[in-house]
Design a protein around this motif. Structure first.
Motif, PDB file in Angstrom:
ATOM      1  N   VAL A   1       0.842  -1.207   0.000  1.00  0.00           N
ATOM      2  CA  VAL A   1       0.000   0.000   0.000  1.00  0.00           C
ATOM      3  C   VAL A   1       0.875   1.255   0.000  1.00  0.00           C
ATOM      4  CG1 VAL A   1      -1.677   1.320   1.356  1.00  0.00           C
ATOM      5  CG2 VAL A   1      -1.991  -1.142   1.044  1.00  0.00           C
ATOM      6  N   LEU A   2       1.944   1.252   0.782  1.00  0.00           N
ATOM      7  CA  LEU A   2       2.862   2.388   0.804  1.00  0.00           C
ATOM      8  C   LEU A   2       3.500   2.598  -0.574  1.00  0.00           C
ATOM      9  CD1 LEU A   2       4.376   4.603   2.353  1.00  0.00           C
ATOM     10  CD2 LEU A   2       6.098   2.864   2.948  1.00  0.00           C
ATOM     11  N   TYR A   3       3.899   1.502  -1.221  1.00  0.00           N
ATOM     12  CA  TYR A   3       4.467   1.585  -2.571  1.00  0.00           C
ATOM     13  C   TYR A   3       3.474   2.257  -3.523  1.00  0.00           C
ATOM     14  CZ  TYR A   3       6.290   0.135  -7.117  1.00  0.00           C
ATOM     15  OH  TYR A   3       6.750   0.132  -8.412  1.00  0.00           O
ATOM     16  N   VAL A   4       2.226   1.801  -3.490  1.00  0.00           N
ATOM     17  CA  VAL A   4       1.191   2.365  -4.366  1.00  0.00           C
ATOM     18  C   VAL A   4       0.996   3.847  -4.079  1.00  0.00           C
ATOM     19  CG1 VAL A   4      -1.284   2.295  -4.893  1.00  0.00           C
ATOM     20  CG2 VAL A   4       0.026   0.160  -4.785  1.00  0.00           C
ATOM     21  N   CYS A   5       0.974   4.215  -2.821  1.00  0.00           N
ATOM     22  CA  CYS A   5       0.803   5.638  -2.459  1.00  0.00           C
ATOM     23  C   CYS A   5       1.978   6.478  -2.943  1.00  0.00           C
ATOM     24  CB  CYS A   5       0.620   5.786  -0.960  1.00  0.00           C
ATOM     25  SG  CYS A   5      -0.966   5.168  -0.358  1.00  0.00           S
ATOM     26  N   LEU A   6       3.180   5.987  -2.743  1.00  0.00           N
ATOM     27  CA  LEU A   6       4.355   6.741  -3.202  1.00  0.00           C
ATOM     28  C   LEU A   6       4.382   6.857  -4.724  1.00  0.00           C
ATOM     29  CD1 LEU A   6       7.110   5.416  -0.780  1.00  0.00           C
ATOM     30  CD2 LEU A   6       6.037   7.691  -0.797  1.00  0.00           C
TER      31      LEU A   6
ATOM     32  N   ARG B   1       3.517  11.691 -11.684  1.00  0.00           N
ATOM     33  CA  ARG B   1       2.508  11.942 -12.723  1.00  0.00           C
ATOM     34  C   ARG B   1       2.708  11.025 -13.915  1.00  0.00           C
ATOM     35  NH1 ARG B   1      -0.641  15.354 -11.934  1.00  0.00           N
ATOM     36  NH2 ARG B   1      -1.175  17.060 -13.247  1.00  0.00           N
ATOM     37  N   GLU B   2       1.608  10.764 -14.598  1.00  0.00           N
ATOM     38  CA  GLU B   2       1.670   9.990 -15.847  1.00  0.00           C
ATOM     39  C   GLU B   2       2.264  10.844 -16.947  1.00  0.00           C
ATOM     40  OE1 GLU B   2       1.469   7.071 -16.651  1.00  0.00           O
ATOM     41  OE2 GLU B   2       0.123   6.017 -15.328  1.00  0.00           O
ATOM     42  N   PRO B   3       2.938  10.296 -17.917  1.00  0.00           N
ATOM     43  CA  PRO B   3       3.205   8.877 -18.176  1.00  0.00           C
ATOM     44  C   PRO B   3       4.427   8.359 -17.433  1.00  0.00           C
ATOM     45  CG  PRO B   3       4.100  10.152 -19.973  1.00  0.00           C
ATOM     46  CD  PRO B   3       3.444  11.138 -19.032  1.00  0.00           C
ATOM     47  N   HIS B   4       5.063   9.207 -16.632  1.00  0.00           N
ATOM     48  CA  HIS B   4       6.277   8.806 -15.927  1.00  0.00           C
ATOM     49  C   HIS B   4       6.005   7.691 -14.919  1.00  0.00           C
ATOM     50  CE1 HIS B   4       8.038  12.215 -17.893  1.00  0.00           C
ATOM     51  NE2 HIS B   4       7.141  13.017 -17.337  1.00  0.00           N
ATOM     52  N   ARG B   5       4.810   7.703 -14.301  1.00  0.00           N
ATOM     53  CA  ARG B   5       4.463   6.682 -13.320  1.00  0.00           C
ATOM     54  C   ARG B   5       4.511   5.292 -13.940  1.00  0.00           C
ATOM     55  NH1 ARG B   5      -1.054   7.457 -12.167  1.00  0.00           N
ATOM     56  NH2 ARG B   5      -0.410   9.409 -11.237  1.00  0.00           N
ATOM     57  N   ARG B   6       3.921   5.137 -15.118  1.00  0.00           N
ATOM     58  CA  ARG B   6       3.900   3.830 -15.783  1.00  0.00           C
ATOM     59  C   ARG B   6       5.312   3.404 -16.162  1.00  0.00           C
ATOM     60  NH1 ARG B   6       0.619   4.632 -19.998  1.00  0.00           N
ATOM     61  NH2 ARG B   6       2.401   5.138 -21.274  1.00  0.00           N
ATOM     62  N   ARG B   7       6.071   4.305 -16.730  1.00  0.00           N
ATOM     63  CA  ARG B   7       7.438   3.972 -17.148  1.00  0.00           C
ATOM     64  C   ARG B   7       8.304   3.602 -15.950  1.00  0.00           C
ATOM     65  NH1 ARG B   7       7.818   9.143 -20.997  1.00  0.00           N
ATOM     66  NH2 ARG B   7       6.505   8.386 -22.688  1.00  0.00           N
TER      67      ARG B   7
ATOM     68  N   VAL C   1      -3.906   6.937  -6.361  1.00  0.00           N
ATOM     69  CA  VAL C   1      -4.896   6.679  -5.318  1.00  0.00           C
ATOM     70  C   VAL C   1      -5.455   7.988  -4.767  1.00  0.00           C
ATOM     71  CG1 VAL C   1      -4.034   4.414  -4.640  1.00  0.00           C
ATOM     72  CG2 VAL C   1      -3.116   6.438  -3.533  1.00  0.00           C
ATOM     73  N   PHE C   2      -4.673   9.042  -4.838  1.00  0.00           N
ATOM     74  CA  PHE C   2      -5.141  10.337  -4.352  1.00  0.00           C
ATOM     75  C   PHE C   2      -6.239  10.892  -5.263  1.00  0.00           C
ATOM     76  CE2 PHE C   2      -0.616   9.915  -3.141  1.00  0.00           C
ATOM     77  CZ  PHE C   2      -0.840   9.639  -1.797  1.00  0.00           C
ATOM     78  N   ASP C   3      -6.080  10.689  -6.571  1.00  0.00           N
ATOM     79  CA  ASP C   3      -7.130  11.098  -7.501  1.00  0.00           C
ATOM     80  C   ASP C   3      -8.391  10.264  -7.291  1.00  0.00           C
ATOM     81  OD1 ASP C   3      -5.508  13.005  -8.629  1.00  0.00           O
ATOM     82  OD2 ASP C   3      -5.023  11.829 -10.427  1.00  0.00           O
ATOM     83  N   VAL C   4      -8.217   8.991  -7.065  1.00  0.00           N
ATOM     84  CA  VAL C   4      -9.364   8.108  -6.831  1.00  0.00           C
ATOM     85  C   VAL C   4     -10.098   8.534  -5.564  1.00  0.00           C
ATOM     86  CG1 VAL C   4     -10.056   5.740  -6.299  1.00  0.00           C
ATOM     87  CG2 VAL C   4      -8.345   6.154  -8.079  1.00  0.00           C
ATOM     88  N   LEU C   5      -9.351   8.819  -4.499  1.00  0.00           N
ATOM     89  CA  LEU C   5      -9.980   9.224  -3.242  1.00  0.00           C
ATOM     90  C   LEU C   5     -10.684  10.568  -3.350  1.00  0.00           C
ATOM     91  CD1 LEU C   5      -7.248   8.093  -0.687  1.00  0.00           C
ATOM     92  CD2 LEU C   5      -9.462   7.011  -1.155  1.00  0.00           C
ATOM     93  N   ARG C   6     -10.168  11.462  -4.205  1.00  0.00           N
ATOM     94  CA  ARG C   6     -10.810  12.764  -4.419  1.00  0.00           C
ATOM     95  C   ARG C   6     -11.969  12.673  -5.406  1.00  0.00           C
ATOM     96  NH1 ARG C   6      -5.457  14.880  -5.898  1.00  0.00           N
ATOM     97  NH2 ARG C   6      -4.341  14.950  -3.946  1.00  0.00           N
ATOM     98  N   GLY C   7     -12.127  11.523  -6.039  1.00  0.00           N
ATOM     99  CA  GLY C   7     -13.195  11.343  -7.013  1.00  0.00           C
ATOM    100  C   GLY C   7     -12.885  11.948  -8.360  1.00  0.00           C
TER     101      GLY C   7
END
Length: 143
Positions: free
Chosen positions: A11-16, A21-27, A121-127
């Motif tokens: 969970v910590l990994y996912v939060c960090l 920002r995308e597309p850097h997150r995926r890469r 996850v922050f975007d998801v939590l903010r809707g």
């Protein structure tokens, strides 16, 4: 604690990672799964199979540059490899007997997030809708 701590690490990994920002997150996550695929090379105990596994995960990582799905598959493959090492091979951290077991618990947490599209996850939590492009729309790379 053998199960709770690895879940919290996932969970910590996912939060960090959600801070990138995308597309850097995926890469960046494609690079991370490639590194995980090579984690047992220095003494995992399965000989040449360690190299074969690394090749498979490296392919997933390469495809993961444009696809969260392949990154998730790479993490699931690593989960299976962790289980095998916990049962028959050497632990991922030589001085930590249950480290492969912990990794086998942590990796699916990361894999589920990746298979769900690696959204912040922050975007998801903010809707909010994520800025994450879909797997079907690859990002143009510069030579």
């Amino acid at each position: 604690m053998l199960v709770v701590a690895p879940i919290l690490i996932g969970v910590l990994y996912v939060c960090l990672m959600s801070l990138i920002r995308e597309p850097h997150r995926r890469r960046f996550n494609a690079i991370m799964v490639a590194g995980a695929g090579a984690a047992y090379l220095s003494g995992g105990g399965f000989g040449a199979w360690e190299f074969a596994f690394t090749v498979v995960v490296t392919y997933c990582a390469y495809r993961g540059l444009d696809s969260w799905t392949f990154i998730g598959i790479g993490w699931l493959l690593h989960t299976g490899w962790d289980v095998l090492h916990h049962l028959k091979g050497n632990p991922i951290i030589p001085f930590a007997e249950h480290s492969s077991f912990g990794c086998a618990i942590c990796d699916p947490v990361i894999a589920v997030w990746c298979l769900a599209g690696g959204r912040s996850v922050f975007d998801v939590l903010r809707g909010r809708r994520s800025e994450s492009p879909s797997d079907a729309a690859p990002v143009a790379r510069h030579p």
